[in-house]
Design an enzyme around this catalytic site. Structure first.
Site, PDB file in Angstrom:
ATOM      1  CB  CYS A 100       0.201  -4.399 -15.369  1.00 51.07           C
ATOM      2  SG  CYS A 100      -0.860  -2.993 -15.037  1.00 51.07           S
ATOM      3  CB  CYS A 104       0.770   3.554 -12.020  1.00 52.81           C
ATOM      4  SG  CYS A 104       1.602   2.026 -11.657  1.00 52.81           S
ATOM      5  CB  THR A 191      -4.909  -0.495 -16.334  1.00 56.03           C
ATOM      6  OG1 THR A 191      -4.446  -0.539 -17.671  1.00 56.03           O
ATOM      7  CG2 THR A 191      -3.931  -1.234 -15.442  1.00 56.03           C
ATOM      8  CD  GLU A 257      -4.880  -3.612 -19.287  1.00 59.81           C
ATOM      9  OE1 GLU A 257      -4.720  -4.832 -19.507  1.00 59.81           O
ATOM     10  OE2 GLU A 257      -4.043  -2.918 -18.703  1.00 59.81           O
ATOM     11  CG  HIS A 292       0.212   6.187 -17.402  1.00 59.07           C
ATOM     12  ND1 HIS A 292       0.262   5.689 -16.117  1.00 59.07           N
ATOM     13  CD2 HIS A 292      -0.230   5.159 -18.176  1.00 59.07           C
ATOM     14  CE1 HIS A 292      -0.141   4.424 -16.118  1.00 59.07           C
ATOM     15  NE2 HIS A 292      -0.437   4.086 -17.359  1.00 59.07           N
ATOM     16  CE1 TYR A 296       2.522   2.744 -18.737  1.00 60.52           C
ATOM     17  CE2 TYR A 296       3.139   1.930 -20.896  1.00 60.52           C
ATOM     18  CZ  TYR A 296       2.184   2.136 -19.926  1.00 60.52           C
ATOM     19  OH  TYR A 296       0.901   1.722 -20.146  1.00 60.52           O
ATOM     20  CB  CYS A 299       5.625  -0.337 -14.257  1.00 58.03           C
ATOM     21  SG  CYS A 299       5.020  -0.144 -15.947  1.00 58.03           S
ATOM     22  CD  GLU A 447      -0.265  -1.422 -19.914  1.00 60.99           C
ATOM     23  OE1 GLU A 447       0.558  -2.056 -19.245  1.00 60.99           O
ATOM     24  OE2 GLU A 447      -1.300  -0.931 -19.452  1.00 60.99           O
TER      25      GLU A 447
HETATM   26 FE1  SF4 Z   1       0.441  -1.097 -15.073  1.00 60.06          FE
HETATM   27 FE2  SF4 Z   1       2.788   0.053 -15.562  1.00 60.06          FE
HETATM   28 FE3  SF4 Z   1       0.512   1.357 -16.076  1.00 60.06          FE
HETATM   29 FE4  SF4 Z   1       1.343   0.892 -13.552  1.00 60.06          FE
HETATM   30  S1  SF4 Z   1       2.361   2.204 -15.107  1.00 60.06           S
HETATM   31  S2  SF4 Z   1      -0.715   0.681 -14.333  1.00 60.06           S
HETATM   32  S3  SF4 Z   1       2.226  -1.127 -13.775  1.00 60.06           S
HETATM   33  S4  SF4 Z   1       1.277  -0.520 -17.074  1.00 60.06           S
HETATM   34 FE    FE Z   2      -0.639   1.204 -18.612  1.00 59.12          FE
END
Ligand code: SF4
Ligand code: FE
Length: 482
Positions: A100, A104, A191, A257, A292, A296, A299, A447
């Site tokens: 991660c 983001c 995060t 986190e 968000h 996902y 990422c 996550e």
């Molecule tokens: Fe982390 Fe994915 Fe959230 Fe970006 S979108 S902060 S990489 S978990």
């Molecule tokens: Fe996240």
């Protein structure tokens, strides 16, 4: 300076005087802390790739505020092309880090606050959007990492914020002053907060009139007095304190986190973006969650690419890449991973403009995307463990491999295919362990379940967005039912 170098980013973190705790102790120098460092390296990669010509079309864009070239993580999306590139950038980042990369949450929070403050001002005559634009310009000019903070601890889930015995279980305004407000509460699972410059706080859920002191959005520097971070533990985290790198699995990268306490923190007026306008809390939450959930689809796919690659290597090193069931299992992993990507891209292609001029994803498809993410990475991980074999969880430590006496036995008996060095086989297994069970499992497995909202939250949104009545009408029309 619209694009910082990696060195400038790290130096800028050194200047911050954050209050962070781990294992019951205050960390004096978080930037060089061996447990935190891999997560910092992941964020640093967002700066590094932005400097490279081959990635600049994804990693950078022109600011809609200043016109200058900026990092896309600081950008407000203004087209479906922007939304698509965001997802592609996140997949790329996942591929490059296998972890991660944390930046983001701030990007998604800024995009949600941007359109919501515009709507609030239009309806209520407030000036939040203008304040937010100034903040945004500062973030873009300084190329900052912003930590989006939404999740309150919530106490008794059956009670609203104002009904809790302890009023601080949801972050709230405790004092209003001429020059700003004082807030108290906490944000959980934050995060990347230790690697951030600013924390952009939003309400955690739809607030009612009686909860209006909890309808608050603002941003402050992470080293503002009263902010305390308590670093979250991860499975196998203390392996990062060991001399070697093999047992870490991912030698360079990670995520983190933290529980963040706001112990009577002062927020100046120009940094307040919502204060008691409870009618707009729901829409802000929905927009942040939507962005968000889109994230996902990028990422997790990028990290999935690394996991699939490592699994295929494990099969190669075992000498079985051509065995039919192995090939088929890898195809299944790819199919699942690309299905996640499809939804990330689709909700971006189907995006639409907001009254503020920014672009928002298709909410139904973004929620479908995240709902798939609560399932497919688990199956991908299961297949990876199937192909990797039990050695994934029984192999001895790097120290044993280095030992004069034991090393030769391990090298001999843990060998797979003859021409592959035993240690390479071990490295690949440790990486799979890291993503499925170790420190990166926070970002890839659990996550995937709870990040950007737990599965039921998406099901509520899917039900709200799915126009079931239209579907009934389609059936009725075909059947001539009046
Ligand atoms: Fe982390 Fe994915 Fe959230 Fe970006 S979108 S902060 S990489 S978990
Ligand atoms: Fe996240």
């Amino acid at each position: 300076m619209a694009l910082k170098s990696v060195e400038e980013y790290i130096e800028s973190l050194r200047k911050l005087n954050i209050e962070v705790y781990m294992f019951g102790k205050k960390i004096k120098n978080p930037v060089d802390n061996p447990i935190i460092k891999p997560s910092l390296n992941s964020v640093a990669m967002t700066y590094e790739l932005a400097q490279k010509d081959e990635y600049s079309h994804l990693m950078t864009t022109n600011s809609t505020v200043t016109g200058e070239k900026i990092n896309r993580f600081c950008h407000i999306h203004h087209s479906t092309d922007d939304l698509i590139k965001k997802v592609k950038m996140q997949r790329l980042m996942g591929q490059k880090t296998g972890a991660c990369f944390q930046r983001c949450v701030g990007m998604d929070a800024m995009n949600a606050v941007y359109s919501t403050t515009f709507d609030m001002d239009k309806e209520l005559g407030t000036d939040y959007h203008e304040r937010f634009l100034k903040f945004l310009e500062y973030v873009q000019k300084e190329d900052l990492v912003v930590d989006g903070a939404m999740t309150d601890p919530k106490g008794d889930r059956n009670l609203s914020p104002s009904q809790q015995t302890d009023p601080d279980l949801y972050l709230h305004v405790v004092e209003k002053r001429e020059d700003g407000i004082i807030v108290r509460g906490a944000k959980a699972h934050q995060t990347g907060i230790v690697n951030s410059h600013e924390v952009l706080v939003m309400p955690t859920c739809t607030m009612k009139k009686e909860d209006k002191e909890y309808a608050v959005a603002f941003s402050v520097p992470v080293d503002t007095q009263g902010i305390k971070m308590i670093y979250g533990r991860q499975s196998c985290d203390t392996r990062k304190l060991e001399a070697g790198t093999l047992d870490r699995g991912n030698p360079k990268f990670g995520g983190h986190e933290a529980l963040v306490i706001f112990d009577d923190v002062f927020v100046p007026n120009d940094r307040i973006f919502m204060c008691e306008e409870y009618e707009f809390s729901g829409v802000l939450v929905e927009r942040f969650a939507g962005f968000h959930r889109q994230s996902y689809g990028g990422c997790k796919v990028g990290v999935g690419d690394v996991l699939i690659g490592a699994t295929a290597l494990a099969a190669d090193y075992n000498g079985v890449p051509k065995v039919t069931h192995i090939k088929d299992k890898i195809i299944e992993m790819i199919h699942l991973n690309e299905t996640l990507y499809c939804a990330g891209i689709a909700c971006s292609c189907e995006g639409h403009p907001t009254p503020a001029g920014s672009y928002e994803i298709n909410m139904l498809l973004a929620n479908v995307c995240k709902q798939n993410v609560t399932r497919f990475p688990y199956e991908i991980a299961r297949l990876a463990e199937d192909i990797a074999g039990g050695l994934l969880v029984t192999m001895p430590s790097e120290e044993d491999f280095k030992d004069e006496v034991l090393g030769k036995y391990l090298d001999k008996y843990l060998k797979g295919k003859n021409e592959i060095p035993t240690l390479d086989r071990m490295k690949v297994l440790r990486l799979i362990e890291n993503i499925t069970l170790g420190t990166a499992a926070v970002g890839y497995r659990t996550e995937s379940m709870h990040g950007a909202g737990s599965p039921q939250a998406q099901r509520i949104m899917i039900s709200r967005q799915s126009s079931l009545e239209n579907k009934k009408q389609f059936a009725k029309d075909i059947l001539d039912i009046k």
